[in-house]
Motif scaffolding. Structure first.
Motif, PDB file in Angstrom:
ATOM      1  N   LEU A   1       0.823  -1.210   0.000  1.00  0.00           N
ATOM      2  CA  LEU A   1       0.000   0.000   0.000  1.00  0.00           C
ATOM      3  C   LEU A   1       0.856   1.258   0.000  1.00  0.00           C
ATOM      4  O   LEU A   1       0.519   2.249  -0.638  1.00  0.00           O
ATOM      5  N   VAL A   2       1.973   1.203   0.709  1.00  0.00           N
ATOM      6  CA  VAL A   2       2.873   2.355   0.750  1.00  0.00           C
ATOM      7  C   VAL A   2       3.387   2.642  -0.662  1.00  0.00           C
ATOM      8  O   VAL A   2       3.499   3.792  -1.082  1.00  0.00           O
ATOM      9  N   ARG A   3       3.642   1.573  -1.419  1.00  0.00           N
ATOM     10  CA  ARG A   3       4.150   1.747  -2.782  1.00  0.00           C
ATOM     11  C   ARG A   3       3.057   2.075  -3.782  1.00  0.00           C
ATOM     12  O   ARG A   3       3.343   2.541  -4.887  1.00  0.00           O
ATOM     13  N   SER A   4       1.814   1.828  -3.392  1.00  0.00           N
ATOM     14  CA  SER A   4       0.725   1.835  -4.378  1.00  0.00           C
ATOM     15  C   SER A   4       0.345   3.191  -4.959  1.00  0.00           C
ATOM     16  O   SER A   4      -0.290   3.248  -6.001  1.00  0.00           O
ATOM     17  N   GLY A   5       0.693   4.248  -4.284  1.00  0.00           N
ATOM     18  CA  GLY A   5       0.328   5.557  -4.798  1.00  0.00           C
ATOM     19  C   GLY A   5      -1.125   5.900  -4.547  1.00  0.00           C
ATOM     20  O   GLY A   5      -1.854   5.099  -3.964  1.00  0.00           O
TER      21      GLY A   5
ATOM     22  N   ALA B   1      -7.526  -2.174  -3.902  1.00  0.00           N
ATOM     23  CA  ALA B   1      -8.717  -2.863  -3.424  1.00  0.00           C
ATOM     24  C   ALA B   1      -8.282  -4.147  -2.745  1.00  0.00           C
ATOM     25  O   ALA B   1      -7.201  -4.686  -3.034  1.00  0.00           O
ATOM     26  N   VAL B   2      -9.125  -4.649  -1.853  1.00  0.00           N
ATOM     27  CA  VAL B   2      -8.834  -5.893  -1.145  1.00  0.00           C
ATOM     28  C   VAL B   2      -8.514  -7.002  -2.145  1.00  0.00           C
ATOM     29  O   VAL B   2      -7.548  -7.749  -1.970  1.00  0.00           O
TER      30      VAL B   2
ATOM     31  N   LEU C   1      -7.023 -13.206   4.528  1.00  0.00           N
ATOM     32  CA  LEU C   1      -6.640 -11.837   4.179  1.00  0.00           C
ATOM     33  C   LEU C   1      -7.513 -10.825   4.903  1.00  0.00           C
ATOM     34  O   LEU C   1      -7.011  -9.829   5.439  1.00  0.00           O
ATOM     35  N   SER C   2      -8.785 -11.101   4.943  1.00  0.00           N
ATOM     36  CA  SER C   2      -9.724 -10.178   5.570  1.00  0.00           C
ATOM     37  C   SER C   2      -9.379  -9.977   7.055  1.00  0.00           C
ATOM     38  O   SER C   2      -9.446  -8.857   7.565  1.00  0.00           O
ATOM     39  N   HIS C   3      -9.006 -11.062   7.712  1.00  0.00           N
ATOM     40  CA  HIS C   3      -8.604 -10.937   9.116  1.00  0.00           C
ATOM     41  C   HIS C   3      -7.382 -10.043   9.261  1.00  0.00           C
ATOM     42  O   HIS C   3      -7.348  -9.162  10.109  1.00  0.00           O
TER      43      HIS C   3
ATOM     44  N   GLU D   1     -15.999   1.737  -2.645  1.00  0.00           N
ATOM     45  CA  GLU D   1     -16.201   2.300  -3.978  1.00  0.00           C
ATOM     46  C   GLU D   1     -16.994   1.235  -4.733  1.00  0.00           C
ATOM     47  O   GLU D   1     -16.419   0.339  -5.339  1.00  0.00           O
ATOM     48  N   GLY D   2     -18.306   1.310  -4.599  1.00  0.00           N
ATOM     49  CA  GLY D   2     -19.142   0.284  -5.203  1.00  0.00           C
ATOM     50  C   GLY D   2     -18.965  -1.022  -4.479  1.00  0.00           C
ATOM     51  O   GLY D   2     -19.014  -1.059  -3.253  1.00  0.00           O
ATOM     52  N   ARG D   3     -18.670  -2.055  -5.223  1.00  0.00           N
ATOM     53  CA  ARG D   3     -18.500  -3.365  -4.595  1.00  0.00           C
ATOM     54  C   ARG D   3     -17.113  -3.518  -3.991  1.00  0.00           C
ATOM     55  O   ARG D   3     -16.845  -4.455  -3.255  1.00  0.00           O
ATOM     56  N   VAL D   4     -16.265  -2.596  -4.359  1.00  0.00           N
ATOM     57  CA  VAL D   4     -14.852  -2.698  -4.003  1.00  0.00           C
ATOM     58  C   VAL D   4     -14.500  -1.888  -2.761  1.00  0.00           C
ATOM     59  O   VAL D   4     -14.989  -0.792  -2.579  1.00  0.00           O
ATOM     60  N   LEU D   5     -13.652  -2.443  -1.914  1.00  0.00           N
ATOM     61  CA  LEU D   5     -13.169  -1.716  -0.741  1.00  0.00           C
ATOM     62  C   LEU D   5     -11.724  -1.339  -0.999  1.00  0.00           C
ATOM     63  O   LEU D   5     -10.844  -2.195  -1.067  1.00  0.00           O
ATOM     64  N   ARG D   6     -11.495  -0.045  -1.121  1.00  0.00           N
ATOM     65  CA  ARG D   6     -10.162   0.435  -1.437  1.00  0.00           C
ATOM     66  C   ARG D   6      -9.397   0.694  -0.135  1.00  0.00           C
ATOM     67  O   ARG D   6      -9.939   1.306   0.787  1.00  0.00           O
ATOM     68  N   CYS D   7      -8.156   0.222  -0.055  1.00  0.00           N
ATOM     69  CA  CYS D   7      -7.350   0.374   1.164  1.00  0.00           C
ATOM     70  C   CYS D   7      -6.205   1.346   0.935  1.00  0.00           C
ATOM     71  O   CYS D   7      -5.569   1.323  -0.117  1.00  0.00           O
ATOM     72  N   GLN D   8      -5.931   2.164   1.944  1.00  0.00           N
ATOM     73  CA  GLN D   8      -4.805   3.091   1.855  1.00  0.00           C
ATOM     74  C   GLN D   8      -4.025   3.106   3.166  1.00  0.00           C
ATOM     75  O   GLN D   8      -4.594   2.896   4.232  1.00  0.00           O
ATOM     76  N   PRO D   9      -2.737   3.349   3.066  1.00  0.00           N
ATOM     77  CA  PRO D   9      -1.923   3.377   4.289  1.00  0.00           C
ATOM     78  C   PRO D   9      -2.107   4.698   5.034  1.00  0.00           C
ATOM     79  O   PRO D   9      -2.435   5.712   4.430  1.00  0.00           O
ATOM     80  N   ASN D  10      -1.871   4.657   6.330  1.00  0.00           N
ATOM     81  CA  ASN D  10      -1.910   5.860   7.150  1.00  0.00           C
ATOM     82  C   ASN D  10      -0.466   6.328   7.348  1.00  0.00           C
ATOM     83  O   ASN D  10       0.200   5.924   8.298  1.00  0.00           O
TER      84      ASN D  10
END
Lengths: 102, 102
Positions: B25-29, B34-35, B49-51, B67-76
């Motif tokens: 995620l840090v590299r992802s920009g 998404a999961v 993975l979900s756990h 975002e719709g059906r998709v859960l987008r993940c981002q780093p803090n």
DNA sequence: TAAATATTTCGATCATAATGGAACTATTCA
DNA sequence: TGAATAGTTCCATTATGATCGAAATATTTA
């Protein structure tokens, strides 16, 4: 640095007692601290402390030097720096799958 | 930042799978991943993975946005920086007991 | 509304970590 | 050499984490 080595270090640092020990050593300055001095700070039984310390030594996060009856502990700054770097490395350079999405 | 919160974060990062997810995620920009995209990278069952992801969210290391059906993940990034600072904070400023030794 | 897709929750199993008392080892000093 | 000090190892107990199939939930699209 391998991801699995980094995870090992982070796992060791993830225990509150061990994190406290490492932070104590980071602050301690040249010479580090003896196991007994660490014990005075963290206030746990010697055997428990010894286990935690051997985890830290095993992961390379600290090293020890005997000085008579006393075992002096010091942090491995190089490894701590490497760990920190790895955590934020290649920030935002993109991941293939993310790039493909654009 | 409290030591116990930091230890919690480090403990979460101490699992190789979770460390890989965070680094991904840090590299992802911008936009994160998404999961399902993360799953393609790490190649483990969805439930496992979900756990792992919920551990990371729980510790505040990442956040999610539907975002719709998709859960987008981002780093803090803020928390990651705070963690890094805490690890090397007050380096060599001395600890009372060490000072007393001199 | 039914089917498809994305992800989580449940529930059970197996593995690993934390803890601390008691006994042991190493080193110094009288 | 015997007592004191510093620390570790042994051993058992209890607690926590990882794993993943199956069933459930959420959202979109036909």
């Amino acid at each position: 640095m391998e991801l699995s080595d980094a995870a090992l270090c982070l796992e060791k640092l993830g225990n509150p007692t061990r994190l406290e020990i490492v932070r104590l050593l980071v602050r301690s300055g040249p010479g580090g601290l003896a196991v007994g001095e660490i014990q005075k700070h963290v206030g746990i039984p010697a055997s428990t402390l010894s286990h935690h310390i051997s985890h830290l030594v095993g992961a390379g996060l600290i090293w020890q030097e005997r000085e008579g009856r006393v075992l002096r502990c010091q942090p491995n700054f190089g490894l701590l720096d490497a760990l920190v770097s790895l955590l934020l490395a290649e920030c935002c350079t993109g991941v293939e799958i993310a790039a493909a999405r654009r």
